[in-house]
Design a protein around this motif. Structure first.
Motif, mmCIF file in Angstrom:
data_model
loop_
_atom_site.group_PDB
_atom_site.id
_atom_site.type_symbol
_atom_site.label_atom_id
_atom_site.label_comp_id
_atom_site.label_asym_id
_atom_site.label_seq_id
_atom_site.Cartn_x
_atom_site.Cartn_y
_atom_site.Cartn_z
ATOM 1 N N ARG A 94 66.474 45.407 46.037
ATOM 2 C CA ARG A 94 65.105 45.775 45.639
ATOM 3 C C ARG A 94 64.051 44.884 46.291
ATOM 4 O O ARG A 94 62.906 45.298 46.476
ATOM 5 C CB ARG A 94 64.975 45.720 44.112
ATOM 6 N N ALA A 95 64.439 43.664 46.657
ATOM 7 C CA ALA A 95 63.483 42.723 47.256
ATOM 8 C C ALA A 95 63.563 42.693 48.781
ATOM 9 O O ALA A 95 62.806 41.965 49.422
ATOM 10 C CB ALA A 95 63.739 41.316 46.712
ATOM 11 N N ALA A 96 64.451 43.507 49.371
ATOM 12 C CA ALA A 96 64.725 43.402 50.804
ATOM 13 C C ALA A 96 63.619 44.006 51.661
ATOM 14 O O ALA A 96 62.878 44.896 51.230
ATOM 15 C CB ALA A 96 66.049 44.087 51.124
ATOM 16 N N ASP A 97 63.550 43.529 52.890
ATOM 17 C CA ASP A 97 62.697 44.138 53.916
ATOM 18 C C ASP A 97 63.495 45.105 54.790
ATOM 19 O O ASP A 97 62.940 46.077 55.296
ATOM 20 C CB ASP A 97 62.087 43.043 54.803
ATOM 21 N N TRP A 98 64.796 44.813 54.956
ATOM 22 C CA TRP A 98 65.680 45.677 55.731
ATOM 23 C C TRP A 98 67.020 45.811 55.019
ATOM 24 O O TRP A 98 67.569 44.815 54.509
ATOM 25 C CB TRP A 98 65.934 45.109 57.133
ATOM 26 N N GLY A 131 65.045 33.608 66.939
ATOM 27 C CA GLY A 131 63.811 34.344 67.178
ATOM 28 C C GLY A 131 63.164 34.878 65.923
ATOM 29 O O GLY A 131 61.973 35.197 65.927
ATOM 30 N N LEU A 132 63.938 34.981 64.851
ATOM 31 C CA LEU A 132 63.428 35.532 63.597
ATOM 32 C C LEU A 132 63.823 34.626 62.436
ATOM 33 O O LEU A 132 64.907 34.046 62.434
ATOM 34 C CB LEU A 132 63.998 36.938 63.342
ATOM 35 N N ASP A 133 62.949 34.538 61.452
ATOM 36 C CA ASP A 133 63.248 33.802 60.221
ATOM 37 C C ASP A 133 63.844 34.805 59.232
ATOM 38 O O ASP A 133 63.124 35.631 58.671
ATOM 39 C CB ASP A 133 61.972 33.170 59.670
ATOM 40 N N LEU A 134 65.169 34.755 59.068
ATOM 41 C CA LEU A 134 65.853 35.746 58.246
ATOM 42 C C LEU A 134 66.431 35.115 56.986
ATOM 43 O O LEU A 134 66.959 34.000 57.004
ATOM 44 C CB LEU A 134 67.005 36.402 59.030
ATOM 45 N N ASP A 135 66.370 35.860 55.905
ATOM 46 C CA ASP A 135 67.060 35.549 54.652
ATOM 47 C C ASP A 135 68.144 36.613 54.518
ATOM 48 O O ASP A 135 67.849 37.780 54.249
ATOM 49 C CB ASP A 135 66.070 35.602 53.488
ATOM 50 N N THR A 161 62.082 37.251 56.648
ATOM 51 C CA THR A 161 62.443 38.662 56.543
ATOM 52 C C THR A 161 63.763 38.745 55.788
ATOM 53 O O THR A 161 64.768 38.170 56.210
ATOM 54 C CB THR A 161 62.598 39.293 57.944
ATOM 55 N N ARG A 162 63.756 39.468 54.676
ATOM 56 C CA ARG A 162 64.938 39.544 53.817
ATOM 57 C C ARG A 162 65.793 40.739 54.234
ATOM 58 O O ARG A 162 65.344 41.884 54.170
ATOM 59 C CB ARG A 162 64.512 39.656 52.356
ATOM 60 N N VAL A 163 67.014 40.444 54.659
ATOM 61 C CA VAL A 163 67.924 41.452 55.187
ATOM 62 C C VAL A 163 69.160 41.521 54.298
ATOM 63 O O VAL A 163 69.765 40.486 53.988
ATOM 64 C CB VAL A 163 68.348 41.121 56.632
ATOM 65 N N VAL A 164 69.528 42.726 53.895
ATOM 66 C CA VAL A 164 70.774 42.950 53.150
ATOM 67 C C VAL A 164 71.679 43.822 54.008
ATOM 68 O O VAL A 164 71.288 44.912 54.430
ATOM 69 C CB VAL A 164 70.520 43.627 51.791
ATOM 70 N N ALA A 165 72.886 43.319 54.283
ATOM 71 C CA ALA A 165 73.862 44.043 55.104
ATOM 72 C C ALA A 165 75.025 44.479 54.223
ATOM 73 O O ALA A 165 75.575 43.669 53.465
ATOM 74 C CB ALA A 165 74.366 43.164 56.245
ATOM 75 N N PHE A 166 75.399 45.751 54.329
ATOM 76 C CA PHE A 166 76.471 46.320 53.510
ATOM 77 C C PHE A 166 77.706 46.557 54.360
ATOM 78 O O PHE A 166 77.611 46.942 55.529
ATOM 79 C CB PHE A 166 76.034 47.677 52.931
ATOM 80 N N GLY A 167 78.883 46.379 53.762
ATOM 81 C CA GLY A 167 80.105 46.704 54.484
ATOM 82 C C GLY A 167 81.275 45.901 53.980
ATOM 83 O O GLY A 167 81.347 45.499 52.813
ATOM 84 N N GLY A 168 82.226 45.666 54.883
ATOM 85 C CA GLY A 168 83.427 44.914 54.556
ATOM 86 C C GLY A 168 84.238 44.696 55.810
ATOM 87 O O GLY A 168 84.098 45.408 56.802
ATOM 88 N N GLY A 169 85.079 43.696 55.793
ATOM 89 C CA GLY A 169 86.003 43.483 56.897
ATOM 90 C C GLY A 169 85.318 43.091 58.193
ATOM 91 O O GLY A 169 84.257 42.472 58.226
ATOM 92 N N GLY A 188 78.438 25.702 54.294
ATOM 93 C CA GLY A 188 77.101 25.611 54.876
ATOM 94 C C GLY A 188 76.567 26.971 55.277
ATOM 95 O O GLY A 188 75.863 27.101 56.293
ATOM 96 N N ALA A 189 76.892 28.001 54.505
ATOM 97 C CA ALA A 189 76.526 29.372 54.858
ATOM 98 C C ALA A 189 75.013 29.532 54.950
ATOM 99 O O ALA A 189 74.264 28.995 54.132
ATOM 100 C CB ALA A 189 77.089 30.354 53.832
ATOM 101 N N VAL A 190 74.579 30.286 55.962
ATOM 102 C CA VAL A 190 73.148 30.506 56.180
ATOM 103 C C VAL A 190 72.711 31.820 55.548
ATOM 104 O O VAL A 190 71.738 32.433 55.970
ATOM 105 C CB VAL A 190 72.815 30.496 57.685
ATOM 106 N N GLY A 191 73.393 32.233 54.527
ATOM 107 C CA GLY A 191 73.052 33.434 53.780
ATOM 108 C C GLY A 191 73.914 33.481 52.541
ATOM 109 O O GLY A 191 74.715 32.562 52.277
ATOM 110 N N ARG A 192 73.763 34.547 51.782
ATOM 111 C CA ARG A 192 74.503 34.686 50.521
ATOM 112 C C ARG A 192 75.455 35.860 50.610
ATOM 113 O O ARG A 192 75.123 36.905 51.200
ATOM 114 C CB ARG A 192 73.517 34.897 49.372
ATOM 115 N N VAL A 193 76.641 35.720 50.022
ATOM 116 C CA VAL A 193 77.633 36.796 49.979
ATOM 117 C C VAL A 193 77.809 37.229 48.533
ATOM 118 O O VAL A 193 78.057 36.401 47.648
ATOM 119 C CB VAL A 193 78.983 36.335 50.569
ATOM 120 N N LEU A 194 77.690 38.544 48.304
ATOM 121 C CA LEU A 194 77.808 39.112 46.960
ATOM 122 C C LEU A 194 78.757 40.300 46.976
ATOM 123 O O LEU A 194 78.815 41.038 47.960
ATOM 124 C CB LEU A 194 76.438 39.585 46.454
ATOM 125 N N PRO A 195 79.496 40.516 45.886
ATOM 126 C CA PRO A 195 80.311 41.726 45.790
ATOM 127 C C PRO A 195 79.444 42.905 45.381
ATOM 128 O O PRO A 195 78.421 42.724 44.722
ATOM 129 C CB PRO A 195 81.312 41.374 44.691
#
Length: 332
Positions: free
Chosen positions: A205-209, A28-32, A4-12, A138-145
């Motif tokens: 554009r490719a996200a599920d959430w 419990g969930l396989d998250l990207d 499940t592809r999740v994009v989280a927005f915010g800062g700090g 060893g981050a388990v996700g990607r961080v983008l500006p």
């Protein structure tokens, strides 16, 4: 089965809490997981580096990387190093009495901020720098500006001067907006239409959430909606959308109720539709008004105990993650 592809927005700290909560969902969930981070910070170490060296303010990006860092002891040490701040150096010993300490250029800087700046200079691209730093942690996700260019945050604020409570003034800078004592009436970025980070647009554009909040509403959450390319991707994405509400008002949102928080999302991006609104069952008070505001965005209100148990106004990543599992695990 694809994750499940999740994009989280915010800062700090708000985004950090959200990312740590998503980490708790992973058993419990396989998250990207992808974090898209604001780039308007102009205070503290980030502000100094931005003013002196140019480039993106690294502090919020660093916080997101650390929140996603791996569990191996070596990566934990690396994460601690990223967060370490240099203290002011002691005066150098002299033959006579100690001389007053000169200005210390390292004092107050986080090691991770300096490292991100160095990687960006070395690799020539902030996204490449973030990907390399993520590998180091060893981050388990990607961080983008949200954009490859830093932005300014400006607000029209009523009542900045208590002697003139009806006067509206322009407050400039993320830090000044965050600590303003007046009521924010409108928000804008400078430049007004920064280019969206292409990799962030692709992820949206490719996200599920898509997840918005918690966090400083005017300086960490809403800025994403003011980047035209990112706003277009958010609206057109086939993803479901979740808003996590704050536990208490901050200075910049003084007088802004939880329903008002949701109304501002629609104000700055009228086309935005939301599927779920998650709020703490205690902090929400009477849920009727919040439920109506959620319904106006097309969303269902979900109440859960997501605050730390000591009563502090902070989200508990484990509790927030437990609340997110049944939401993100819903079949599309």
């Amino acid at each position: 089965m694809t994750p499940t592809r999740v994009v989280a927005f915010g800062g700090g700290h708000g985004l950090s809490a959200s990312l740590r909560a998503l980490r708790h969902c992973v058993p419990g969930l396989d998250l990207d997981i992808t974090a898209v981070v604001t780039v308007g910070d102009d205070g503290g170490s980030s502000g100094r580096l931005r003013a002196e060296r140019g480039g993106l303010p690294p502090g919020d990006l660093r916080q997101a990387l650390v929140a996603l860092s791996g569990d191996h002891p070596a990566t934990r040490r690396s994460a601690a190093l990223f967060q370490h701040r240099f203290a002011a150096a002691a005066p150098a010993p002299t033959l006579g009495s100690p001389a007053p300490a000169a200005g210390d250029p390292l004092a107050g800087h986080a090691v991770g901020n300096l490292l991100l700046h160095g990687l960006t200079e070395l690799l020539g691209d902030p996204v490449a720098a973030l990907d390399h730093a993520g590998a180091m942690l060893g981050a388990v996700g990607r961080v983008l500006p949200m954009s490859r260019q830093p932005v300014g945050i400006e607000a029209r604020v009523r009542g900045v001067d208590p002697d003139h409570p009806d006067e509206v003034r322009t407050v400039r800078g993320q830090h000044q907006v965050a600590v303003t004592s007046g009521t924010v009436e409108s928000l804008r970025l400078t430049p007004a239409a920064p280019a969206a980070c292409a990799e962030a647009v692709t992820a949206v554009r490719a996200a599920d959430w898509l997840i918005f909040g918690p966090g400083s509403w005017y300086t960490s959450v809403l800025p994403h909606l003011l980047v035209p390319g990112l706003a277009d991707a958010i609206v057109s994405s086939p993803a479901r959308r979740l808003v996590t509400l704050n536990l208490v008002a901050e200075k910049e949102t003084s007088g802004l109720s939880l329903p008002d928080h949701l109304d501002t999302l629609r104000r700055y991006l009228p086309e935005l539709k939301v599927d779920m609104v998650l709020a703490d069952s205690t902090a929400v008070g009477d849920p009727v008004a919040v439920e109506r505001a959620a319904e106006s965005l097309g969303a269902r209100l979900v109440l859960a105990p997501v605050a730390v148990v000591d009563g502090a106004p902070r989200h508990d990543p484990a509790a927030l993650g437990a609340a997110l599992v049944p939401v993100l695990g819903v079949d599309r």
